[in-house]
Design a protein around this motif. Structure first.
Motif, mmCIF file in Angstrom:
data_model
loop_
_atom_site.group_PDB
_atom_site.id
_atom_site.type_symbol
_atom_site.label_atom_id
_atom_site.label_comp_id
_atom_site.label_asym_id
_atom_site.label_seq_id
_atom_site.Cartn_x
_atom_site.Cartn_y
_atom_site.Cartn_z
ATOM 1 N N CYS A 44 0.835 -1.209 0.000
ATOM 2 C CA CYS A 44 0.000 0.000 0.000
ATOM 3 C C CYS A 44 0.868 1.257 0.000
ATOM 4 O O CYS A 44 0.575 2.229 -0.709
ATOM 5 C CB CYS A 44 -0.939 -0.011 1.209
ATOM 6 S SG CYS A 44 -2.206 -1.306 1.129
ATOM 7 N N PRO A 54 -6.343 4.546 -3.812
ATOM 8 C CA PRO A 54 -7.226 3.377 -3.796
ATOM 9 C C PRO A 54 -8.679 3.752 -4.036
ATOM 10 O O PRO A 54 -9.104 4.872 -3.746
ATOM 11 C CB PRO A 54 -7.037 2.818 -2.388
ATOM 12 C CG PRO A 54 -6.704 4.015 -1.558
ATOM 13 C CD PRO A 54 -5.879 4.909 -2.465
ATOM 14 N N ALA A 57 -10.035 1.547 0.837
ATOM 15 C CA ALA A 57 -8.997 1.225 1.810
ATOM 16 C C ALA A 57 -9.663 0.334 2.848
ATOM 17 O O ALA A 57 -10.643 0.726 3.475
ATOM 18 C CB ALA A 57 -8.437 2.484 2.444
ATOM 19 N N TRP A 71 -3.979 6.451 7.664
ATOM 20 C CA TRP A 71 -4.425 5.987 6.349
ATOM 21 C C TRP A 71 -5.805 6.481 5.919
ATOM 22 O O TRP A 71 -6.178 6.333 4.760
ATOM 23 C CB TRP A 71 -4.453 4.456 6.332
ATOM 24 C CG TRP A 71 -3.110 3.833 6.411
ATOM 25 C CD1 TRP A 71 -2.511 3.283 7.505
ATOM 26 C CD2 TRP A 71 -2.173 3.671 5.341
ATOM 27 N NE1 TRP A 71 -1.277 2.791 7.205
ATOM 28 C CE2 TRP A 71 -1.039 3.010 5.872
ATOM 29 C CE3 TRP A 71 -2.183 4.015 3.982
ATOM 30 C CZ2 TRP A 71 0.068 2.688 5.096
ATOM 31 C CZ3 TRP A 71 -1.080 3.693 3.214
ATOM 32 C CH2 TRP A 71 0.034 3.039 3.764
ATOM 33 N N SER A 74 -6.184 8.416 2.637
ATOM 34 C CA SER A 74 -5.377 7.952 1.505
ATOM 35 C C SER A 74 -6.144 7.995 0.191
ATOM 36 O O SER A 74 -5.559 7.887 -0.880
ATOM 37 C CB SER A 74 -4.880 6.524 1.763
ATOM 38 O OG SER A 74 -5.965 5.657 2.013
ATOM 39 N N ASN A 78 -13.293 4.150 3.041
ATOM 40 C CA ASN A 78 -12.719 3.309 4.074
ATOM 41 C C ASN A 78 -13.707 2.221 4.487
ATOM 42 O O ASN A 78 -14.892 2.498 4.716
ATOM 43 C CB ASN A 78 -12.350 4.140 5.304
ATOM 44 C CG ASN A 78 -11.265 5.149 4.993
ATOM 45 O OD1 ASN A 78 -10.242 4.796 4.420
ATOM 46 N ND2 ASN A 78 -11.486 6.402 5.362
ATOM 47 N N PHE A 100 -5.569 -2.375 0.045
ATOM 48 C CA PHE A 100 -6.187 -1.411 -0.862
ATOM 49 C C PHE A 100 -6.877 -2.171 -1.990
ATOM 50 O O PHE A 100 -6.419 -3.250 -2.403
ATOM 51 C CB PHE A 100 -5.134 -0.499 -1.509
ATOM 52 C CG PHE A 100 -4.660 0.648 -0.649
ATOM 53 C CD1 PHE A 100 -5.261 0.956 0.565
ATOM 54 C CD2 PHE A 100 -3.598 1.425 -1.081
ATOM 55 C CE1 PHE A 100 -4.809 2.024 1.328
ATOM 56 C CE2 PHE A 100 -3.137 2.493 -0.322
ATOM 57 C CZ PHE A 100 -3.738 2.786 0.880
#
Length: 259
Positions: A44, A54, A57, A71, A74, A78, A100
């Motif tokens: 990742c 991504p 995540a 994270w 990111s 999520n 990811f």
């Protein structure tokens, strides 16, 4: 705008969980779903370092309190999954705590003059991933995978590649005659014939072709080769593992190119 509010999954019957399980365990699912399963902190981070965001995540529930800090932003959505369910997704002996899901990158155009590696029906995912890692390390930024080669974006190849994928131009599902488009010399290897690698004057740029673990390079690609080489083996073993041979050959090219 990226949201940090996670979706929690606690049921084995969850539809997203079932899709993720197929993606994580079926080596051809990435083609069907158009997305890639990338498991573990190291991979990742490698993706993020190359500017990849991504789509999802995915985190084990016990890891979420830490992940929420590092994270959560990111990119993408999520997803937090109960630990026992996350373990069922993992392809690792010791399950990772995050993954990811990335969009499958579109196939790039073949660059005829670029240093390249040709994978001719290599079937072992570990070998393929290891060769991709070597290609990236030794300056071969383009990889052509002939039909019959293990899927370049399958979970096992991604794990063996250790992040190399994100620095390479990867083109798969090609017919063997695709090598005709290359304008660099094609070099093949053999256990029993050809010049010894350490005595060769290696061209640069070039394309190294590595073949099927049992059958070697096929006739179509061998017929396109400008040079066939073998690696000296004073210990007397019949042959080297293809990933080991690739590492030796690609390093020899990189060293020759700097002289």
């Amino acid at each position: 705008m990226t949201t940090t509010e996670p979706q929690f999954i606690t049921s084995a019957g969850n539809a997203l969980l079932k899709d993720l399980k197929r993606l994580a365990h079926d080596h051809g699912a990435y083609r069907k779903q158009g997305r890639v399963w990338l498991e573990g902190d190291h991979l990742c981070r490698a993706a993020v370092a190359r500017g990849v965001q991504p789509e999802l995540a995915v985190f084990a529930e016990s890891f979420w309190p830490l992940a929420a800090t590092e994270w959560a932003r990111s990119g993408g959505k999520n997803v937090v999954i109960a630990d026992t369910l996350f373990a069922s997704l993992s392809g690792l002996e010791s399950p990772a705590r995050m993954a990811f899901v990335l969009p499958l990158p579109p196939a790039p155009e073949l660059v005829p003059d670029a240093p390249a590696v040709v994978l001719d029906r290599l079937q072992d995912a570990g070998n393929v991933g290891a060769i991709l890692r070597c290609a990236g390390a030794f300056g071969f930024g383009q990889v052509l995978a002939i039909k019959g080669t293990a899927g370049l974006w399958s979970p096992k190849v991604l794990r063996a590649g250790m992040g190399a994928h994100f620095g390479l131009r990867l083109i798969e599902g090609l017919d063997a005659m695709a090598v005709e488009a290359l304008r660099v010399p094609v070099i093949t290897t053999s256990s029993h014939g050809g010049e010894f690698l350490h005595q060769c004057k290696l061209p640069w740029p070039c394309a190294w072709a590595f073949g099927h673990e049992g059958q070697g390079v096929g006739a179509e690609i061998a017929g396109r080769s400008k040079l066939a080489v073998r690696i000296i083996q004073p210990g007397g073993e019949e042959s080297l593992n293809v990933a080991t041979a690739a590492a030796i050959c690609l390093h020899a090219s990189a060293a020759a190119a700097r002289n």
